[in-house]
Motif scaffolding. Structure first.
Motif, PDB file in Angstrom:
ATOM      1  N   ASN A  28       0.798  -1.229   0.000  1.00  0.00           N
ATOM      2  CA  ASN A  28       0.000   0.000   0.000  1.00  0.00           C
ATOM      3  C   ASN A  28       0.832   1.282   0.000  1.00  0.00           C
ATOM      4  OD1 ASN A  28      -2.510  -1.391  -0.054  1.00  0.00           O
ATOM      5  ND2 ASN A  28      -2.268  -1.799   2.128  1.00  0.00           N
ATOM      6  N   GLU A  29       2.106   1.189  -0.281  1.00  0.00           N
ATOM      7  CA  GLU A  29       2.927   2.378  -0.455  1.00  0.00           C
ATOM      8  C   GLU A  29       3.288   2.472  -1.935  1.00  0.00           C
ATOM      9  OE1 GLU A  29       6.302   2.608   2.131  1.00  0.00           O
ATOM     10  OE2 GLU A  29       5.069   2.886   3.902  1.00  0.00           O
ATOM     11  N   PRO A  30       3.494   3.697  -2.436  1.00  0.00           N
ATOM     12  CA  PRO A  30       3.754   3.842  -3.868  1.00  0.00           C
ATOM     13  C   PRO A  30       5.097   3.261  -4.297  1.00  0.00           C
ATOM     14  CG  PRO A  30       3.975   5.950  -2.745  1.00  0.00           C
ATOM     15  CD  PRO A  30       3.478   4.973  -1.729  1.00  0.00           C
ATOM     16  N   PRO A  46      10.301   5.018  -4.411  1.00  0.00           N
ATOM     17  CA  PRO A  46      10.483   6.450  -4.645  1.00  0.00           C
ATOM     18  C   PRO A  46      11.189   7.128  -3.475  1.00  0.00           C
ATOM     19  CG  PRO A  46       8.194   5.969  -4.141  1.00  0.00           C
ATOM     20  CD  PRO A  46       8.913   4.660  -4.223  1.00  0.00           C
ATOM     21  N   LYS A  47      11.911   8.181  -3.797  1.00  0.00           N
ATOM     22  CA  LYS A  47      12.530   8.977  -2.741  1.00  0.00           C
ATOM     23  C   LYS A  47      11.417   9.758  -2.070  1.00  0.00           C
ATOM     24  CE  LYS A  47      17.155   9.497  -4.564  1.00  0.00           C
ATOM     25  NZ  LYS A  47      17.317   8.685  -5.690  1.00  0.00           N
ATOM     26  N   PHE A  48      11.361   9.674  -0.762  1.00  0.00           N
ATOM     27  CA  PHE A  48      10.264  10.275  -0.009  1.00  0.00           C
ATOM     28  C   PHE A  48      10.831  11.272   0.976  1.00  0.00           C
ATOM     29  CE2 PHE A  48       7.169  10.153   3.531  1.00  0.00           C
ATOM     30  CZ  PHE A  48       6.052  10.555   2.841  1.00  0.00           C
ATOM     31  N   ASP A  49      10.422  12.502   0.843  1.00  0.00           N
ATOM     32  CA  ASP A  49      10.852  13.562   1.745  1.00  0.00           C
ATOM     33  C   ASP A  49       9.770  13.736   2.808  1.00  0.00           C
ATOM     34  OD1 ASP A  49      11.703  15.815   3.057  1.00  0.00           O
ATOM     35  OD2 ASP A  49      12.005  17.014   1.238  1.00  0.00           O
ATOM     36  N   ARG A  50       9.938  13.055   3.935  1.00  0.00           N
ATOM     37  CA  ARG A  50       8.935  13.055   5.002  1.00  0.00           C
ATOM     38  C   ARG A  50       8.661  14.464   5.516  1.00  0.00           C
ATOM     39  NH1 ARG A  50       6.718   8.993   7.318  1.00  0.00           N
ATOM     40  NH2 ARG A  50       8.294   7.557   6.576  1.00  0.00           N
TER      41      ARG A  50
END
Length: 92
Positions: A28-30, A46-50
């Motif tokens: 359920n995460e891209p 994907p690179k994720f900028d929290r």
């Protein structure tokens, strides 16, 4: 590492568990799919900028909060409903 999997009639592909684990993919995460050419693509986490995502959500919440600020004024429910409906539900 090369793996072989099938494409379903719905266009879905199962990523093998060892590949998901190696990439750190979670249900359920891209996932990101990048086209490399006419016959090649790469699937990656994907690179994720929290921090950026948190800032975006906070800004969105502020907009929503200001949109409904009139509901926090301690006004009687009948007055608020009149503002929302724009008519008098109990005509004289």
């Amino acid at each position: 590492m090369t793996k072989l999997t099938n494409l379903t009639v719905k266009g879905q592909v199962t990523i093998p568990k060892d590949v998901r684990d190696a990439l750190g993919l979670v249900a359920n995460e891209p996932v990101e799919i990048a086209m490399l050419g006419p016959d090649a693509a790469v699937i990656r986490k994907p690179k994720f900028d929290r921090e950026a995502e948190i800032e975006r959500l906070v800004a969105e919440m502020r907009v929503t909060s200001s949109k409904f600020a009139h509901l926090r004024e301690g006004r009687p429910t009948d007055d608020i409903m009149h503002d929302i409906r724009g008519d008098d539900p109990f005509p004289p």
